[in-house]
Write an enzyme that holds these catalytic residues in place. Structure first.
Site, PDB file in Angstrom:
ATOM      1  N   HIS A 164       0.703  -1.207   0.082  1.00  0.00           N
ATOM      2  CA  HIS A 164      -0.207  -0.056  -0.002  1.00  0.00           C
ATOM      3  C   HIS A 164       0.717   1.217  -0.039  1.00  0.00           C
ATOM      4  CE1 HIS A 164      -3.685   2.159   0.672  1.00  0.00           C
ATOM      5  NE2 HIS A 164      -3.114   2.912   1.618  1.00  0.00           N
TER       6      HIS A 164
ATOM      7  N   ASP B  41      -6.856  -3.329   3.640  1.00  0.00           N
ATOM      8  CA  ASP B  41      -5.570  -2.814   4.353  1.00  0.00           C
ATOM      9  C   ASP B  41      -5.531  -2.616   5.801  1.00  0.00           C
ATOM     10  OD1 ASP B  41      -5.066  -1.872   1.699  1.00  0.00           O
ATOM     11  OD2 ASP B  41      -6.188   0.151   1.952  1.00  0.00           O
TER      12      ASP B  41
HETATM   13  C1  GRF Z   1       0.998   0.884  -6.279  1.00  0.00           C
HETATM   14  O1  GRF Z   1       1.002   2.186  -5.859  1.00  0.00           O
HETATM   15  C2  GRF Z   1       0.636  -0.065  -5.014  1.00  0.00           C
HETATM   16  O2  GRF Z   1       1.072   0.471  -3.795  1.00  0.00           O
HETATM   17  C3  GRF Z   1      -0.767  -0.325  -4.921  1.00  0.00           C
HETATM   18  O3  GRF Z   1      -1.199  -0.268  -6.311  1.00  0.00           O
HETATM   19  C4  GRF Z   1      -0.090   0.600  -7.060  1.00  0.00           C
HETATM   20  C5  GRF Z   1       0.075  -0.245  -8.238  1.00  0.00           C
HETATM   21  O4  GRF Z   1       1.156   0.335  -9.021  1.00  0.00           O
HETATM   22  N1  GRF Z   1      -1.176  -1.496  -4.564  1.00  0.00           N
HETATM   23  P1  GRF Z   1       1.893  -0.816 -10.068  1.00  0.00           P
HETATM   24  O5  GRF Z   1       0.934  -1.044 -11.055  1.00  0.00           O
HETATM   25  O6  GRF Z   1       2.403  -1.610  -9.421  1.00  0.00           O
HETATM   26  O7  GRF Z   1       2.738   0.175 -10.815  1.00  0.00           O
END
Ligand code: GRF
Length: 199
Positions: free
Chosen positions: A112, A153
């Site tokens: 997260h 979360d």
């Molecule tokens: C990331 O910010 C992660 O924390 C959240 O979703 C986003 C995904 O970004 N769970 P990516 O697709 O991995 O670039």
């Protein structure tokens, strides 16, 4: 089915991706996993074949599985995950079916982009998180790797990494700073808990 104590030398990890993200966490995590002889990518699983994260996984040569949302999602997801030791969510924004959470209890992780327990919960993803952090006047943000439970979360936090929130930050500039932390924190957390569960 191989859940529970992993008596083999290689830990099989499946990554479940979402439809909206770029897949950068999937790529970073998969690269760390591939470079570590103790881990292997079992499958990259998504709900849509044209999701950027699935396309990237295919380009990188990982086995992918598409499990569309619908009536048989729970059953099909369980089948795609069979023989997986650990599950990592990377941009998957839904709650997992209860039977999956129970079967892989304390073996499912999520990342997260904020310092939980603040700025988490349903609808808190992407720029919504960073906008909220800036609006709250926080001087520090970061990322959290946590266990996945039946709620958004809320599982125990395994690892957090921190960075400053700068006075002129926008959601985009803050997201870029946090993303660098995410890309190294996820595998570090996975490695820590996977090793702990083996010993
Ligand atoms: C990331 O910010 C992660 O924390 C959240 O979703 C986003 C995904 O970004 N769970 P990516 O697709 O991995 O670039």
């Amino acid at each position: 089915m191989l859940v529970g104590l992993n008596t083999e030398s290689v830990t099989r990890v499946s990554i479940i991706v979402g439809t909206k993200g770029r897949g950068s966490n999937m790529v970073a995590l998969a690269q760390h996993i591939t470079a570590d002889p103790g881990f292997v990518i079992h499958r990259v699983i998504g709900t849509k074949a044209d999701a950027p994260a699935i396309e990237k996984a295919k380009e990188l040569g990982f086995k992918t599985a598409i499990v569309p949302l619908g009536e048989s999602f729970e059953k099909d997801l369980a089948a795609a995950l069979d023989e997986t030791n650990w599950i990592c969510l990377a941009g998957f924004l839904r709650l997992l079916p209860e039977s999956i959470v129970n079967r892989w209890d304390h073996r499912i992780l999520n990342i997260h982009p904020a310092l939980l327990p603040k700025f988490g919960g349903k609808g808190m993803y992407g720029h919504f998180v960073h906008d909220a952090v800036i609006a709250a006047g926080e001087t520090e943000s970061g990322c959290s790797v946590h266990y996945v439970t039946k709620e958004y979360d809320e599982g125990a936090i395994i690892r957090q990494e921190r960075c400053p929130v700068l006075p002129n930050d926008t959601a985009e500039t803050l997201a870029d700073r946090v993303l660098i932390l995410e890309h190294r924190a996820y595998f570090a957390a996975l490695k820590e808990v996977a090793h702990r569960s083996r010993s």
